[in-house]
Design an enzyme around this catalytic site. Structure first.
Site, PDB file in Angstrom:
ATOM      1  N   MET A  30       2.209   1.974  -3.709  1.00 27.61           N
ATOM      2  CA  MET A  30       2.133   0.553  -2.711  1.00 27.61           C
ATOM      3  C   MET A  30       3.286  -0.560  -2.884  1.00 27.61           C
ATOM      4  O   MET A  30       3.067  -1.275  -2.223  1.00 27.61           O
ATOM      5  CB  MET A  30       0.344  -0.423  -2.636  1.00 27.61           C
ATOM      6  N   GLY A  31       4.323  -0.794  -3.687  1.00 33.31           N
ATOM      7  CA  GLY A  31       4.817  -1.476  -3.802  1.00 33.31           C
ATOM      8  C   GLY A  31       5.108  -2.182  -4.579  1.00 33.31           C
ATOM      9  O   GLY A  31       3.636  -2.097  -5.597  1.00 33.31           O
ATOM     10  N   GLU A  35       6.946  -1.342 -13.788  1.00 33.28           N
ATOM     11  CA  GLU A  35       8.080  -0.545 -15.512  1.00 33.28           C
ATOM     12  C   GLU A  35       6.474   0.529 -15.124  1.00 33.28           C
ATOM     13  O   GLU A  35       6.340   1.891 -15.746  1.00 33.28           O
ATOM     14  CB  GLU A  35       7.244  -0.469 -17.081  1.00 33.28           C
ATOM     15  N   GLY A  36       5.141   0.631 -14.919  1.00 34.36           N
ATOM     16  CA  GLY A  36       4.123   1.883 -15.133  1.00 34.36           C
ATOM     17  C   GLY A  36       4.276   2.346 -13.447  1.00 34.36           C
ATOM     18  O   GLY A  36       4.237   3.992 -14.216  1.00 34.36           O
ATOM     19  N   HIS A  37       4.735   1.879 -12.259  1.00 34.91           N
ATOM     20  CA  HIS A  37       5.961   2.509 -11.593  1.00 34.91           C
ATOM     21  C   HIS A  37       6.819   3.249 -12.115  1.00 34.91           C
ATOM     22  O   HIS A  37       6.640   4.384 -12.257  1.00 34.91           O
ATOM     23  CB  HIS A  37       5.584   1.834 -10.776  1.00 34.91           C
ATOM     24  N   GLN A  61      -7.480   0.682   2.446  1.00 35.14           N
ATOM     25  CA  GLN A  61      -8.241   0.853   1.237  1.00 35.14           C
ATOM     26  C   GLN A  61      -8.380  -0.255   0.799  1.00 35.14           C
ATOM     27  O   GLN A  61      -8.770  -0.480   0.203  1.00 35.14           O
ATOM     28  CB  GLN A  61      -7.231   1.369   0.072  1.00 35.14           C
ATOM     29  N   GLY A 149      -1.451   6.990 -12.089  1.00 44.34           N
ATOM     30  CA  GLY A 149      -1.490   5.923 -12.738  1.00 44.34           C
ATOM     31  C   GLY A 149      -3.107   6.574 -13.758  1.00 44.34           C
ATOM     32  O   GLY A 149      -3.484   5.947 -12.617  1.00 44.34           O
ATOM     33  N   ASP A 152      -5.300   3.323 -12.947  1.00 44.44           N
ATOM     34  CA  ASP A 152      -6.113   3.479 -11.994  1.00 44.44           C
ATOM     35  C   ASP A 152      -7.140   4.241 -12.174  1.00 44.44           C
ATOM     36  O   ASP A 152      -7.205   5.992 -11.154  1.00 44.44           O
ATOM     37  CB  ASP A 152      -5.292   3.616 -10.668  1.00 44.44           C
ATOM     38  N   GLN A 155      -9.994   6.319  -9.504  1.00 44.44           N
ATOM     39  CA  GLN A 155      -8.399   6.788  -8.514  1.00 44.44           C
ATOM     40  C   GLN A 155      -8.417   8.244  -8.378  1.00 44.44           C
ATOM     41  O   GLN A 155      -8.559   8.944  -8.041  1.00 44.44           O
ATOM     42  CB  GLN A 155      -7.649   5.956  -8.105  1.00 44.44           C
TER      43      GLN A 155
HETATM   44  O1  PAF Z   1      -2.212   3.869  -6.478  1.00 39.44           O
HETATM   45  C1  PAF Z   1      -1.846   2.354  -5.592  1.00 39.44           C
HETATM   46  O2  PAF Z   1      -1.342   2.189  -5.583  1.00 39.44           O
HETATM   47  C2  PAF Z   1      -2.392   3.397  -4.462  1.00 39.44           C
HETATM   48  O3  PAF Z   1      -3.622   3.283  -4.334  1.00 39.44           O
HETATM   49  C3  PAF Z   1      -1.962   4.753  -3.376  1.00 39.44           C
HETATM   50  C4  PAF Z   1      -2.280   5.811  -4.467  1.00 39.44           C
HETATM   51  C5  PAF Z   1      -0.200   4.678  -3.691  1.00 39.44           C
HETATM   52  C6  PAF Z   1      -2.706   4.925  -2.014  1.00 39.44           C
HETATM   53  O4  PAF Z   1      -2.561   3.656  -1.295  1.00 39.44           O
END
Ligand code: PAF
Length: 283
Positions: A30-31, A35-37, A61, A149, A152, A155
């Site tokens: 989600m932008g 560093e995690g991303h 969401q 990651g 979450d 998720q």
């Molecule tokens: O983890 C996230 O950033 C969001 O839940 C995802 C998986 C990109 C879905 O919008």
């Protein structure tokens, strides 16, 4: 690095790569990347020929009263980070590109209890929105692997179940939590914290370390571990516990004994900011 904003452009690049026999990795985000991303992109680059990242703040969401409007955005910085880490293509659609005016009539939703546990108690529509947008991204990219990651963790377990139930041909790769040096798990929402709140937010990682140590020292009572973690968090006057729970990692069912793959997860408000953290044992 290629930047595309339409489903059609995305499909055409990915189709071409698949035709050439190249493997494609997907990193959904989600932008407001950190560093995690970056660690997800690194993992993707290491094991796929081409890497697609999506940057899309997914409205379905977010529940009413949540931080959809306030959610931090910095697409320029996101592109710099993605390019520096070797991402090949960024998909950055408008909401109207992903959802028809008036909203989607179709959702992807687990009908068991998994989305109702943990974060689902206070965020009842959250995982339906996540599964729907992730399904759409899978349909658009048809990735060989997708990277998420472990921060979450709920998720991740829900997406694994969705992928299995709907027979998606994608390998889900879970990547470890990335932390600041002092232990705070990286999160786009950390930007909401004042300096004092950021300091107090360290109770989450302290609770994680305490729980991990108790497990390592042989404690197997979920109740004792969870209560000790709650007591640790309650030492902070700014912390308000949403939940601390020990569940089976795959089913998210509550457990009494820390045996098999176990997720010990928490959500804690620090001031107005809701932060999550967790650890996994026995997996
Ligand atoms: O983890 C996230 O950033 C969001 O839940 C995802 C998986 C990109 C879905 O919008």
């Amino acid at each position: 690095m290629i930047v595309v904003t339409t489903q059609e452009e995305l499909r055409s690049y990915v189709r071409k790569w698949h035709k050439e026999g190249l493997s494609v990795g997907l990193v959904p985000t989600m932008g407001y990347l950190h560093e995690g991303h970056a660690s997800l992109v690194d993992r993707a680059v290491a094991s796929c020929d081409r890497v697609v990242a999506s940057v899309f703040v997914n409205p379905t969401q977010f529940g009413p009263g949540e931080d959809l409007q306030a959610y931090p955005r910095d697409f320029e910085h996101d592109c710099e980070l993605l390019e520096a880490h070797g991402c090949d293509l960024v998909f950055h659609p408008e909401v109207s590109e992903m959802y028809p005016v008036g909203g989607t009539a179709t959702f992807v939703e687990l009908l068991n209890d998994m989305p109702k546990q943990l974060c689902g108690v206070t965020r009842p529509i959250h995982f339906r929105g996540v599964c729907t947008v992730v399904s759409k991204l899978f349909n658009l990219v048809n990735p060989d692997k997708a990277f998420f990651g472990q921060k979450d963790a709920q998720q991740l377990s829900i997406i694994r179940r969705m992928v299995s139930d709907l027979s998606y041909g994608v390998e889900i790769v879970g990547c470890p939590i990335v932390r600041d040096e002092d232990g705070l798990a990286k999160s786009s929402r950390n930007t909401y914290l004042s300096a004092e709140e950021r300091q107090e937010a360290l109770v989450l990682s302290r609770a994680v370390r305490l729980g991990e140590k108790m497990y390592k020292d042989g404690e197997r009572s979920a109740f004792k571990v969870v209560e000790a973690m709650k007591a640790e968090i309650s030492k902070s006057s700014l912390a308000c516990i949403d939940y601390v729970s020990a569940v089976n990692l795959d089913t998210l069912e509550a457990i009494e004994t820390l045996e098999g793959p176990v997720l010990v997860a928490m959500a804690v408000y620090i001031g107005k900011t809701r932060l999550i953290d967790n650890f996994i044992v026995g997996a």
